[in-house]
Design a protein around this motif. Structure first.
Motif, mmCIF file in Angstrom:
data_model
loop_
_atom_site.group_PDB
_atom_site.id
_atom_site.type_symbol
_atom_site.label_atom_id
_atom_site.label_comp_id
_atom_site.label_asym_id
_atom_site.label_seq_id
_atom_site.Cartn_x
_atom_site.Cartn_y
_atom_site.Cartn_z
ATOM 1 N N VAL A 59 0.827 -1.198 0.000
ATOM 2 C CA VAL A 59 0.000 0.000 0.000
ATOM 3 C C VAL A 59 0.864 1.251 0.000
ATOM 4 C CG1 VAL A 59 -1.695 1.295 1.331
ATOM 5 C CG2 VAL A 59 -1.897 -1.181 1.138
ATOM 6 N N ARG A 60 1.889 1.259 0.806
ATOM 7 C CA ARG A 60 2.772 2.427 0.893
ATOM 8 C C ARG A 60 3.520 2.638 -0.411
ATOM 9 N NH1 ARG A 60 7.982 2.249 2.356
ATOM 10 N NH2 ARG A 60 7.681 0.214 3.279
ATOM 11 N N THR A 61 4.031 1.582 -0.999
ATOM 12 C CA THR A 61 4.829 1.731 -2.204
ATOM 13 C C THR A 61 3.981 2.039 -3.434
ATOM 14 O OG1 THR A 61 4.820 -0.656 -2.580
ATOM 15 C CG2 THR A 61 6.691 0.261 -1.372
ATOM 16 N N ALA A 62 2.718 1.648 -3.431
ATOM 17 C CA ALA A 62 1.848 1.946 -4.579
ATOM 18 C C ALA A 62 1.642 3.452 -4.710
ATOM 19 C CB ALA A 62 0.515 1.229 -4.444
ATOM 20 N N GLU A 63 1.459 4.135 -3.594
ATOM 21 C CA GLU A 63 1.290 5.589 -3.622
ATOM 22 C C GLU A 63 2.581 6.277 -4.058
ATOM 23 O OE1 GLU A 63 0.098 6.324 0.363
ATOM 24 O OE2 GLU A 63 -1.917 5.511 0.061
ATOM 25 N N GLU A 64 3.718 5.797 -3.548
ATOM 26 C CA GLU A 64 5.004 6.370 -3.930
ATOM 27 C C GLU A 64 5.288 6.120 -5.408
ATOM 28 O OE1 GLU A 64 7.826 4.566 -1.333
ATOM 29 O OE2 GLU A 64 7.108 5.631 0.427
ATOM 30 N N ALA A 65 4.926 4.940 -5.890
ATOM 31 C CA ALA A 65 5.162 4.596 -7.292
ATOM 32 C C ALA A 65 4.333 5.478 -8.219
ATOM 33 C CB ALA A 65 4.850 3.129 -7.540
ATOM 34 N N ALA A 66 3.108 5.798 -7.830
ATOM 35 C CA ALA A 66 2.267 6.655 -8.665
ATOM 36 C C ALA A 66 2.854 8.060 -8.767
ATOM 37 C CB ALA A 66 0.853 6.705 -8.102
ATOM 38 N N SER A 67 3.378 8.586 -7.672
ATOM 39 C CA SER A 67 3.982 9.917 -7.724
ATOM 40 C C SER A 67 5.296 9.890 -8.505
ATOM 41 C CB SER A 67 4.204 10.469 -6.321
ATOM 42 O OG SER A 67 5.159 9.695 -5.625
ATOM 43 N N ALA A 68 6.069 8.803 -8.378
ATOM 44 C CA ALA A 68 7.317 8.687 -9.138
ATOM 45 C C ALA A 68 7.029 8.546 -10.630
ATOM 46 C CB ALA A 68 8.120 7.491 -8.636
ATOM 47 N N LYS A 69 5.946 7.861 -10.974
ATOM 48 C CA LYS A 69 5.580 7.706 -12.385
ATOM 49 C C LYS A 69 5.262 9.065 -12.999
ATOM 50 C CE LYS A 69 2.204 5.673 -15.474
ATOM 51 N NZ LYS A 69 1.050 4.806 -15.638
ATOM 52 N N ALA A 70 4.547 9.904 -12.267
ATOM 53 C CA ALA A 70 4.199 11.234 -12.776
ATOM 54 C C ALA A 70 5.452 12.065 -13.034
ATOM 55 C CB ALA A 70 3.278 11.941 -11.794
ATOM 56 N N SER A 71 6.433 11.957 -12.157
ATOM 57 C CA SER A 71 7.651 12.746 -12.356
ATOM 58 C C SER A 71 8.535 12.173 -13.466
ATOM 59 C CB SER A 71 8.441 12.838 -11.051
ATOM 60 O OG SER A 71 8.968 11.572 -10.705
ATOM 61 N N LEU A 72 8.551 10.856 -13.624
ATOM 62 C CA LEU A 72 9.390 10.241 -14.653
ATOM 63 C C LEU A 72 8.860 10.468 -16.058
ATOM 64 C CD1 LEU A 72 10.439 6.775 -13.226
ATOM 65 C CD2 LEU A 72 11.909 8.685 -13.770
ATOM 66 N N GLU A 73 7.552 10.354 -16.244
ATOM 67 C CA GLU A 73 6.995 10.468 -17.581
ATOM 68 C C GLU A 73 6.987 11.897 -18.092
ATOM 69 O OE1 GLU A 73 3.254 8.414 -17.542
ATOM 70 O OE2 GLU A 73 4.248 6.514 -17.988
ATOM 71 N N GLY A 74 7.166 12.867 -17.212
ATOM 72 C CA GLY A 74 7.152 14.245 -17.632
ATOM 73 C C GLY A 74 8.485 14.768 -18.130
ATOM 74 N N GLN A 75 9.543 13.978 -18.022
ATOM 75 C CA GLN A 75 10.860 14.476 -18.398
ATOM 76 C C GLN A 75 11.576 13.484 -19.312
ATOM 77 O OE1 GLN A 75 13.147 14.891 -14.847
ATOM 78 N NE2 GLN A 75 13.212 12.718 -14.397
ATOM 79 N N ALA A 76 12.492 14.016 -20.108
ATOM 80 C CA ALA A 76 13.333 13.172 -20.963
ATOM 81 C C ALA A 76 14.679 13.002 -20.270
ATOM 82 C CB ALA A 76 13.522 13.815 -22.327
ATOM 83 N N VAL A 77 15.210 11.818 -20.323
ATOM 84 C CA VAL A 77 16.490 11.516 -19.702
ATOM 85 C C VAL A 77 17.553 11.506 -20.786
ATOM 86 C CG1 VAL A 77 17.762 9.785 -18.409
ATOM 87 C CG2 VAL A 77 15.347 10.140 -17.944
#
Length: 148
Positions: A59-77
């Motif tokens: 449960v804890r990691t699912a919320e963190e993963a959703a926020s990390a997904k939003a930050s990752l998909e918004g930028q190019a590496v």
């Protein structure tokens, strides 16, 4: 052969799952890499411990993963690699280099084993990679490779 997975294996299952695989796959790939252990009656206790620990974290990691997904998909590496004439790389861009580039760009710390590249990156340009942040959350990252 029945195995208890100790690490998540793409296309097979996650840690704590009991899977039935062919003997050669277990003997030559899963067991030497410590991705699984042979299933025994006593091993069922290990399965229960792994699933209980996973349920607490899930449960804890699912919320963190959703926020990390939003930050990752918004930028190019951006990854810099040695390239020859015509934009062809000397070698390929590895998942470890992508993980370092994500961290350098201000993204979350990602384990290299959780990065899946559909095809080897051997040319300069834009490519995609998939980062498994959680069982149900996968982020698609744009990797821009520049020649050095």
């Amino acid at each position: 052969m029945k195995l208890i997975l100790t690490q998540p294996v793409s296309g097979l299952g996650s840690a704590g799952d009991v899977v039935d695989v062919k003997d050669g796959y277990a003997r030559n790939y899963l067991l030497p890499r410590k991705l699984g252990t042979p299933w025994t009656k006593g091993g069922q206790k290990q399965v229960d411990a792994i699933t209980a620990a996973r349920a607490k974290r899930e449960v804890r990691t699912a919320e963190e993963a959703a926020s990390a997904k939003a930050s990752l998909e918004g930028q190019a590496v951006q990854v810099e690699a040695r390239a020859g004439n015509g934009g062809r790389l000397f070698g390929a861009v590895t998942s470890a280099e992508i993980a370092e580039a994500i961290a350098a760009a201000g993204g979350p710390q990602v384990d290299r084993r959780r990065i899946e590249v559909p095809a080897p990156i051997r040319n300069v340009g834009d490519h995609t990679a998939h980062v498994r942040l959680h069982e149900d959350v996968t982020a698609t990252v744009t990797v821009t490779v520049t020649g050095a």
